[in-house]
Write a protein that holds these residues in place. Structure first.
Motif, PDB file in Angstrom:
ATOM      1  N   CYS A 199       0.837  -1.206   0.000  1.00  0.00           N
ATOM      2  CA  CYS A 199       0.000   0.000   0.000  1.00  0.00           C
ATOM      3  C   CYS A 199       0.867   1.249   0.000  1.00  0.00           C
ATOM      4  O   CYS A 199       1.938   1.279   0.601  1.00  0.00           O
ATOM      5  CB  CYS A 199      -0.905   0.014   1.240  1.00  0.00           C
ATOM      6  SG  CYS A 199      -2.240  -1.189   1.151  1.00  0.00           S
ATOM      7  N   SER A 200       0.360   2.292  -0.655  1.00  0.00           N
ATOM      8  CA  SER A 200       1.104   3.545  -0.769  1.00  0.00           C
ATOM      9  C   SER A 200       1.201   4.252   0.579  1.00  0.00           C
ATOM     10  O   SER A 200       0.299   4.166   1.415  1.00  0.00           O
ATOM     11  CB  SER A 200       0.393   4.454  -1.769  1.00  0.00           C
ATOM     12  OG  SER A 200       0.909   5.768  -1.673  1.00  0.00           O
TER      13      SER A 200
ATOM     14  N   GLN B 197      -5.835   3.672   1.291  1.00  0.00           N
ATOM     15  CA  GLN B 197      -4.529   3.044   1.132  1.00  0.00           C
ATOM     16  C   GLN B 197      -4.385   1.908   2.148  1.00  0.00           C
ATOM     17  O   GLN B 197      -3.514   1.922   3.011  1.00  0.00           O
ATOM     18  CB  GLN B 197      -3.417   4.097   1.291  1.00  0.00           C
ATOM     19  CG  GLN B 197      -3.432   5.087   0.130  1.00  0.00           C
ATOM     20  CD  GLN B 197      -2.588   6.327   0.333  1.00  0.00           C
ATOM     21  OE1 GLN B 197      -2.490   7.138  -0.567  1.00  0.00           O
ATOM     22  NE2 GLN B 197      -1.975   6.499   1.476  1.00  0.00           N
TER      23      GLN B 197
ATOM     24  N   ASN C 197      -4.940   4.772   6.685  1.00  0.00           N
ATOM     25  CA  ASN C 197      -3.957   4.973   5.618  1.00  0.00           C
ATOM     26  C   ASN C 197      -2.524   4.919   6.149  1.00  0.00           C
ATOM     27  O   ASN C 197      -1.627   4.426   5.496  1.00  0.00           O
ATOM     28  CB  ASN C 197      -4.153   6.340   4.946  1.00  0.00           C
ATOM     29  CG  ASN C 197      -5.313   6.331   3.958  1.00  0.00           C
ATOM     30  OD1 ASN C 197      -5.828   5.258   3.629  1.00  0.00           O
ATOM     31  ND2 ASN C 197      -5.706   7.500   3.493  1.00  0.00           N
TER      32      ASN C 197
ATOM     33  N   SER D 117      -4.212  -1.706  -3.399  1.00  0.00           N
ATOM     34  CA  SER D 117      -4.944  -1.486  -2.158  1.00  0.00           C
ATOM     35  C   SER D 117      -6.399  -1.861  -2.406  1.00  0.00           C
ATOM     36  O   SER D 117      -6.837  -1.978  -3.547  1.00  0.00           O
ATOM     37  CB  SER D 117      -4.846  -0.023  -1.725  1.00  0.00           C
ATOM     38  OG  SER D 117      -3.537   0.271  -1.300  1.00  0.00           O
TER      39      SER D 117
END
Lengths: 479, 95
Positions: A25-26, A36, A145, B70
């Protein structure tokens, strides 16, 4: 009673990677909430974390930059606690075998060198973010996130004794993280966090007092303020006979004070145990040597080298090495071999920095190449143009992109240093101002300055002021 | 190894499990038996055995820092008992 403050710090830095520590994930900041995440960072059953190699190498790089001992084998632990920002109910961290330990950082404080011990450097995953909409409401909101973002923790020894020392420590450490490129250190985005701890003890006593940890401090200056506040608060408390107990306090930046937070859970409550989902990591000498070779010259050694090699003052060397890119720019300009290091340093500190601040750009984006700035510095240093003219040439260089020599030539800005040209003007001015000359002869030394102005005006400011003074003195003496 | 009801209550608190006093007392007895059974391992001589952190015998397993997929947000929030405006919604944790 006089007390001695004992100050240490826990530092968290989010590492500069594209993806999280254990999943793809970013890590980009500012995305809409919960966009994310994946089964790994959401803590779904049955998933397996896999270590991000770059994150591990970033952590290793910092451990080595901070002179830590790196054991041949390191592994990860589960730190167990229940909080809604932690979906697995444990954080993967390190406790039994930290990546780096027993290091140190030498930093300059008020003209001397202070060695601050580094107890340990370890890698862990960051937690999510909690929002508490309005007070009085019955819920909190969770954004995951950030959960799983690689986070470096650095724990210092309590080796600092004054607010100025922790100030220098934070700046030095941030610079190392920036120089090594492992973190962008954006404190306003929470990517670098300092949590100081302060205790007071009667001067001369060996045992430490109750350790007070401070959280929620968002900037280096706020940490310094919080530490100053705590020293005052604890001094007052101890003076009035109060017994302090270890606790965590929150910094309230608006009110400029700390408030008590919660009873500190002892570390046994985290029930650390080795993380069975990750294998151990062996760091051999070859690997360490490769990472060491990647380390740039670090800010403090670089600063000392600039002082010794180029004869710069501590202030100048400090400002120049505060930013790796600025120091690189300065050193390339000096390497052009056109102007003295001192002259180049003055241009960079007074003018380049001002322009960078005005334009809010990094030295890398500065439009004038370093050798051209050196050429400009040389034109002023050799007296071809004066300092004020130099400034306006710099503006022209920014506007037109032309080299300084070209601008000076085109605009006819070169100073007149030729004595025969100036002497004629001096004689004309003296002849036109008999009263001023008489005043000067009568002992009014201030009258001398009244003669310089007209000469400069006649040459449209291009006469070399030093030559003008010399010639005026010579001619007046002859009269 | 005799666990007290108080110790059981503390561990239950850490794990956010609600236990009645009666249940804590009963669990103390049962958990003590489990611990005694495991404690037989202490009889093995480990003075010559190096400590180990993992049974797999592997080391240095990494992934490269390359972005993967994701979940769409609706998927991520699907198991949540409550959500609001793209967030997970939980009982308030600070006053």
């Amino acid at each position: 009673m006089p007390y001695e403050a004992v100050i240490g710090a826990e530092v968290h830095a989010e590492l500069a990677t594209l993806t999280k520590l254990f999943c793809g994930c970013s890590t980009a900041f500012g995305a809409p909430p919960n966009t994310q995440t994946c089964p790994v960072c959401l803590g779904m059953p049955g998933v397996l974390p896999v270590m991000n190699r770059l994150a591990f190498e970033h952590a290793l790089k910092v451990a080595l930059a901070l002179n830590c001992h790196v054991d041949p084998v390191t592994f990860f632990d589960r730190k167990n606690y229940y909080y809604p920002d932690l979906p697995k109910n444990y954080q993967i961290s390190q406790n039994h075998r930290n990546l780096g330990r027993n290091g140190h950082l030498d930093l300059p404080v008020e003209g001397r060198s202070l060695r601050v011990g580094i107890w340990n450097v370890h890698l862990e995953e960051d937690a999510g973010k909690l929002l508490h909409p309005e007070s009085g409401q019955s819920d909190s909101l969770v954004d995951l996130n950030r959960a799983g973002t690689p986070l470096l923790e650095i724990v210092s020894a309590p080796d600092m004794r004054a607010p100025a020392e922790i100030d220098a420590f934070m700046r030095a450490l941030r610079n190392i993280l920036l120089y090594t490129g492992v973190s962008d250190c954006k404190m306003q985005e929470g990517r670098l966090r300092f949590e100081p701890s302060i205790s007071l003890r009667p001067a001369g006593q060996k045992e430490y007092g109750a350790r007070i940890e401070i959280k929620n401090v968002g900037s280096i200056s706020a940490v310094v303020k919080a530490v100053e506040y705590e020293i005052q608060r604890q001094t007052r408390a101890l003076d009035s006979g109060e017994r302090l107990t270890p606790e965590t306090r929150l910094w309230d930046d608006r009110l400029g004070r700390t408030v008590s937070m919660r009873r500190k859970e002892t570390s046994a409550d985290y029930r650390y145990f080795p993380e069975p989902d990750l294998v151990e990591i062996r760091v051999d000498e070859t690997w360490k040597a490769r990472i060491r070779a990647e380390l740039p010259e670090l800010p403090v050694p670089r600063r000392l080298r600039l002082q010794q090699q180029l004869n710069l003052g501590p202030y100048e060397a400090g400002v120049l090495t505060d930013d790796r890119a600025l120091a690189d720019y300065f050193e390339s300009a000096v390497a052009a071999g056109k102007a003295s290091p001192k002259a180049v340093a003055n241009w960079v500190i007074n003018d380049v920095l001002r322009i960078l601040n005005e334009r809010q750009i990094s030295p890398v984006a500065f439009p004038i190449p370093p050798d051209r700035l050196a050429a400009l510095a040389a034109l002023v240093e050799t007296g071809v143009i004066g300092q004020p003219t130099g400034r306006s040439v710099l503006d022209d260089m920014l506007a037109t992109g032309e080299p300084p020599e070209e601008i000076v030539r085109k605009k006819g800005l070169a100073q007149i240093s030729d004595e025969s040209a100036i002497i004629a003007i001096v004689d004309r001015v003296l002849a036109a101002q008999p009263q001023v000359v008489a005043d000067w002869k009568a002992g009014k030394k201030a009258a001398f300055n009244a003669l310089i102005g007209p000469v400069m005006r006649e040459t449209k400011g291009k006469a070399n002021p030093q030559v003008v003074r010399q010639l005026l003195e010579k001619r007046l003496a002859e009269q | 190894m005799a666990l007290t009801a108080k110790e059981v209550a503390w561990v239950a608190h850490l794990a956010r499990i609600e236990l009645s006093e009666e249940m804590a007392g009963r669990m103390a007895g049962q958990l003590s038996q489990v611990l005694d059974y495991i404690a037989q391992l202490n009889e093995a001589d480990t003075s010559e055995t190096p400590p180990m952190s993992h049974a797999g015998g592997l080391s240095n397993v990494f992934r490269e820092d390359a972005p993967g997929m994701s979940l769409p947000r609706e998927e991520a929030l699907r198991n949540a008992p409550e959500s609001a405006e793209g967030f997970f919604r939980v009982p308030r944790v600070i006053e």
